[in-house]
Design a protein around this motif. Structure first.
Motif, PDB file in Angstrom:
ATOM      1  N   THR A   1      46.617 109.486 -26.733  1.00 14.49           N
ATOM      2  CA  THR A   1      46.571 109.884 -28.139  1.00 14.49           C
ATOM      3  C   THR A   1      47.753 109.327 -28.935  1.00 14.49           C
ATOM      4  O   THR A   1      48.085 109.847 -29.999  1.00 14.49           O
ATOM      5  CB  THR A   1      46.591 111.426 -28.241  1.00 14.49           C
ATOM      6  OG1 THR A   1      47.771 111.893 -27.559  1.00 14.49           O
ATOM      7  CG2 THR A   1      45.370 112.048 -27.611  1.00 14.49           C
TER       8      THR A   1
ATOM      9  N   SER B   1      54.479 103.954 -42.903  1.00 13.77           N
ATOM     10  CA  SER B   1      55.685 104.713 -42.528  1.00 13.77           C
ATOM     11  C   SER B   1      56.908 104.062 -43.143  1.00 13.77           C
ATOM     12  O   SER B   1      57.098 102.847 -43.001  1.00 13.77           O
ATOM     13  CB  SER B   1      55.906 104.677 -41.017  1.00 13.77           C
ATOM     14  OG  SER B   1      54.846 105.247 -40.349  1.00 13.77           O
TER      15      SER B   1
ATOM     16  N   GLU C   1      48.053 115.955 -47.447  1.00  9.17           N
ATOM     17  CA  GLU C   1      49.373 115.668 -48.020  1.00  9.17           C
ATOM     18  C   GLU C   1      49.277 115.615 -49.543  1.00  9.17           C
ATOM     19  O   GLU C   1      50.167 116.100 -50.249  1.00  9.17           O
ATOM     20  CB  GLU C   1      49.864 114.320 -47.469  1.00  9.17           C
ATOM     21  CG  GLU C   1      51.351 114.113 -47.476  1.00  9.17           C
ATOM     22  CD  GLU C   1      52.115 114.922 -46.442  1.00  9.17           C
ATOM     23  OE1 GLU C   1      51.526 115.443 -45.478  1.00  9.17           O
ATOM     24  OE2 GLU C   1      53.348 115.028 -46.636  1.00  9.17           O
TER      25      GLU C   1
ATOM     26  N   ALA D   1      44.379 113.381 -43.287  1.00 11.32           N
ATOM     27  CA  ALA D   1      45.844 113.537 -43.373  1.00 11.32           C
ATOM     28  C   ALA D   1      46.323 113.236 -44.782  1.00 11.32           C
ATOM     29  O   ALA D   1      47.179 113.952 -45.332  1.00 11.32           O
ATOM     30  CB  ALA D   1      46.527 112.599 -42.361  1.00 11.32           C
TER      31      ALA D   1
ATOM     32  N   PHE E   1      50.138 107.903 -31.467  1.00 11.88           N
ATOM     33  CA  PHE E   1      49.928 107.722 -32.912  1.00 11.88           C
ATOM     34  C   PHE E   1      50.237 106.299 -33.364  1.00 11.88           C
ATOM     35  O   PHE E   1      49.822 105.886 -34.439  1.00 11.88           O
ATOM     36  CB  PHE E   1      50.794 108.710 -33.701  1.00 11.88           C
ATOM     37  CG  PHE E   1      50.369 110.127 -33.529  1.00 11.88           C
ATOM     38  CD1 PHE E   1      49.198 110.583 -34.125  1.00 11.88           C
ATOM     39  CD2 PHE E   1      51.114 111.006 -32.759  1.00 11.88           C
ATOM     40  CE1 PHE E   1      48.782 111.890 -33.964  1.00 11.88           C
ATOM     41  CE2 PHE E   1      50.701 112.315 -32.594  1.00 11.88           C
ATOM     42  CZ  PHE E   1      49.540 112.758 -33.193  1.00 11.88           C
TER      43      PHE E   1
ATOM     44  N   ALA F   1      55.644 106.479 -34.121  1.00 10.79           N
ATOM     45  CA  ALA F   1      55.150 107.543 -35.011  1.00 10.79           C
ATOM     46  C   ALA F   1      54.965 108.808 -34.181  1.00 10.79           C
ATOM     47  O   ALA F   1      54.356 108.761 -33.108  1.00 10.79           O
ATOM     48  CB  ALA F   1      53.826 107.115 -35.644  1.00 10.79           C
ATOM     49  N   LYS F   2      55.484 109.946 -34.683  1.00  8.88           N
ATOM     50  CA  LYS F   2      55.361 111.208 -33.941  1.00  8.88           C
ATOM     51  C   LYS F   2      54.095 111.966 -34.341  1.00  8.88           C
ATOM     52  O   LYS F   2      53.695 112.920 -33.671  1.00  8.88           O
ATOM     53  CB  LYS F   2      56.569 112.094 -34.214  1.00  8.88           C
ATOM     54  CG  LYS F   2      57.867 111.550 -33.663  1.00  8.88           C
ATOM     55  CD  LYS F   2      58.978 112.530 -33.964  1.00  8.88           C
ATOM     56  CE  LYS F   2      60.284 112.081 -33.361  1.00  8.88           C
ATOM     57  NZ  LYS F   2      61.376 112.998 -33.744  1.00  8.88           N
ATOM     58  N   ASN F   3      53.538 111.604 -35.480  1.00 11.25           N
ATOM     59  CA  ASN F   3      52.303 112.216 -35.973  1.00 11.25           C
ATOM     60  C   ASN F   3      51.804 111.310 -37.103  1.00 11.25           C
ATOM     61  O   ASN F   3      52.330 110.213 -37.286  1.00 11.25           O
ATOM     62  CB  ASN F   3      52.543 113.653 -36.466  1.00 11.25           C
ATOM     63  CG  ASN F   3      53.717 113.714 -37.432  1.00 11.25           C
ATOM     64  OD1 ASN F   3      53.758 112.949 -38.388  1.00 11.25           O
ATOM     65  ND2 ASN F   3      54.675 114.586 -37.158  1.00 11.25           N
ATOM     66  N   ARG F   4      50.803 111.769 -37.880  1.00 13.09           N
ATOM     67  CA  ARG F   4      50.260 110.913 -38.940  1.00 13.09           C
ATOM     68  C   ARG F   4      50.831 111.255 -40.315  1.00 13.09           C
ATOM     69  O   ARG F   4      50.469 110.644 -41.316  1.00 13.09           O
ATOM     70  CB  ARG F   4      48.738 111.040 -38.957  1.00 13.09           C
ATOM     71  CG  ARG F   4      48.127 110.686 -37.610  1.00 13.09           C
ATOM     72  CD  ARG F   4      46.674 110.366 -37.695  1.00 13.09           C
ATOM     73  NE  ARG F   4      46.457 109.014 -37.207  1.00 13.09           N
ATOM     74  CZ  ARG F   4      45.328 108.355 -37.347  1.00 13.09           C
ATOM     75  NH1 ARG F   4      44.308 108.900 -37.976  1.00 13.09           N
ATOM     76  NH2 ARG F   4      45.212 107.136 -36.882  1.00 13.09           N
ATOM     77  N   ARG F   5      51.718 112.224 -40.372  1.00 14.00           N
ATOM     78  CA  ARG F   5      52.227 112.656 -41.677  1.00 14.00           C
ATOM     79  C   ARG F   5      53.093 111.592 -42.340  1.00 14.00           C
ATOM     80  O   ARG F   5      53.126 111.476 -43.556  1.00 14.00           O
ATOM     81  CB  ARG F   5      53.012 113.962 -41.540  1.00 14.00           C
ATOM     82  CG  ARG F   5      52.096 115.133 -41.225  1.00 14.00           C
ATOM     83  CD  ARG F   5      52.822 116.434 -41.380  1.00 14.00           C
ATOM     84  NE  ARG F   5      53.300 116.615 -42.751  1.00 14.00           N
ATOM     85  CZ  ARG F   5      54.253 117.461 -43.096  1.00 14.00           C
ATOM     86  NH1 ARG F   5      54.846 118.189 -42.171  1.00 14.00           N
ATOM     87  NH2 ARG F   5      54.632 117.572 -44.348  1.00 14.00           N
TER      88      ARG F   5
ATOM     89  N   HIS G   1      46.333 105.041 -29.600  1.00 11.39           N
ATOM     90  CA  HIS G   1      45.285 105.929 -29.086  1.00 11.39           C
ATOM     91  C   HIS G   1      43.982 105.162 -28.789  1.00 11.39           C
ATOM     92  O   HIS G   1      43.746 104.080 -29.347  1.00 11.39           O
ATOM     93  CB  HIS G   1      45.009 107.021 -30.121  1.00 11.39           C
ATOM     94  CG  HIS G   1      44.698 106.454 -31.488  1.00 11.39           C
ATOM     95  ND1 HIS G   1      43.417 106.173 -31.889  1.00 11.39           N
ATOM     96  CD2 HIS G   1      45.514 106.076 -32.517  1.00 11.39           C
ATOM     97  CE1 HIS G   1      43.436 105.668 -33.112  1.00 11.39           C
ATOM     98  NE2 HIS G   1      44.698 105.592 -33.528  1.00 11.39           N
TER      99      HIS G   1
END
Ligand code: NAI
Ligand SMILES: O=C(O)C1=N[C@H](C(=O)O)C[C@H](O)C1
Length: 236
Positions: free
Chosen positions: A178, A95, A8, A4, A180, A200-204, A127
């Motif tokens: 899963t 984050s 990025e 990730a 995050f 967190a909605k994703n790892r970005r 997760h």
């Protein structure tokens, strides 16, 4: 996380000079493998974090350390950084939302310190691949509560099979599916409950914070955390 961060970074026109993993261990690499890299980013395993930091300090490569589960060695790392006049920035959670939550928690605990009716606790959900428990973020948030509430003096991360010590901040960890990463700090009274939550909605979001931290770290020497970056980030 390594993937990730690399995605990025490349999307932001940085060059990824080298990547290390279990089939290409960093500790077996020579100095030339990292070439002219001006920053290392570590998301590996708790037991590798300090050896990786040591190697980067010896090689004079600044490091953004995202790996959790090594904070008992923080004093040794502080000494290491001083000895090598090195650059290290670590955070259990990159984050921006968690950085803001942590600042807000500082204000909330100051208020709650005067309100003895409120107990405090921390919950986290991650997760099933997560290796460490409790999460580094949950540990950090619980320690913040201990520092801010005079009626609390330690963090209790284990399941309690007896009544909880009232001076403990209990941290509970769930591993499922899963997720995050979700963290809740709550203050519970006989009348109500006040909660601060980050999901967190994703790892970005973690990866974006890492890049921001890496850019901030360039040209600085010492041991820093994401909180040191936050003022510049908020005022940019
Ligand atoms: N600070 C933050 O914002 C975040 C921290 N984390 C933390 O980062 C750490 C890693 O998490 P994930 O990326 O989800 O785990 P993961 O299991 O996906 O990645 C671990 C990586 O370590 C590598 N590795 C294993 N042995 C190695 C060796 N000898 N040399 C070099 N690399 C080696 C593996 O190949 C793998 O790429 C955990 O401690 C986790 O808590 C995770 C997400 C966000
Ligand atoms: O392992 C993860 O996934 C995460 N680990 C960090 C932690 O231990 O706090 C941060 C984030 O919650 C994701």
């Amino acid at each position: 996380m390594g993937g990730a961060v690399a995605r990025e970074a490349e999307a932001d026109s940085h060059e990824v000079v080298a990547r290390f993993h279990s089939d290409r261990p960093f500790l077996e690499a020579s100095r030339s493998a990292v070439g002219e890299a001006d920053m290392a980013v570590d998301f590996s395993l708790p037991e590798l974090a300090v050896p990786h930091l040591r190697r980067c300090c010896e090689w004079q490569v600044p490091v953004v350390m995202g790996t959790t589960g090594w904070y008992d060695a923080l004093d040794d790392v502080r000494t290491l950084v001083q000895e090598h006049d090195a650059s290290v920035l670590y955070a259990p959670n990159f984050s921006i939302g968690v950085a803001v939550l942590s600042r807000a928690l500082g204000h909330v605990t100051t208020l709650m310190d005067a309100l003895d009716d409120y107990d405090a606790f921390v919950q986290e959900l991650h997760h099933t691949k997560k290796a460490d428990s409790p999460s580094g973020t949950a540990q950090m948030l619980a320690e913040q509560v201990v520092d801010g509430l005079s009626r609390k003096d330690h963090v209790e991360p284990e399941t309690q099979h007896q009544r909880i010590d009232p001076s403990a901040v209990h941290v509970s960890s769930t591993r499922a599916g899963t997720a995050f990463g979700e963290h809740t700090v709550a203050f519970d009274s006989p009348f109500d409950r006040v909660a601060l939550r980050h999901r967190a909605k994703n790892r970005r979001g973690f990866a974006a914070g890492v890049l921001r931290a890496a850019e901030w770290l360039r040209g600085r020497r010492g041991l820093f955390t994401l909180d040191d970056v936050l003022d510049d980030w908020l005022n940019a």
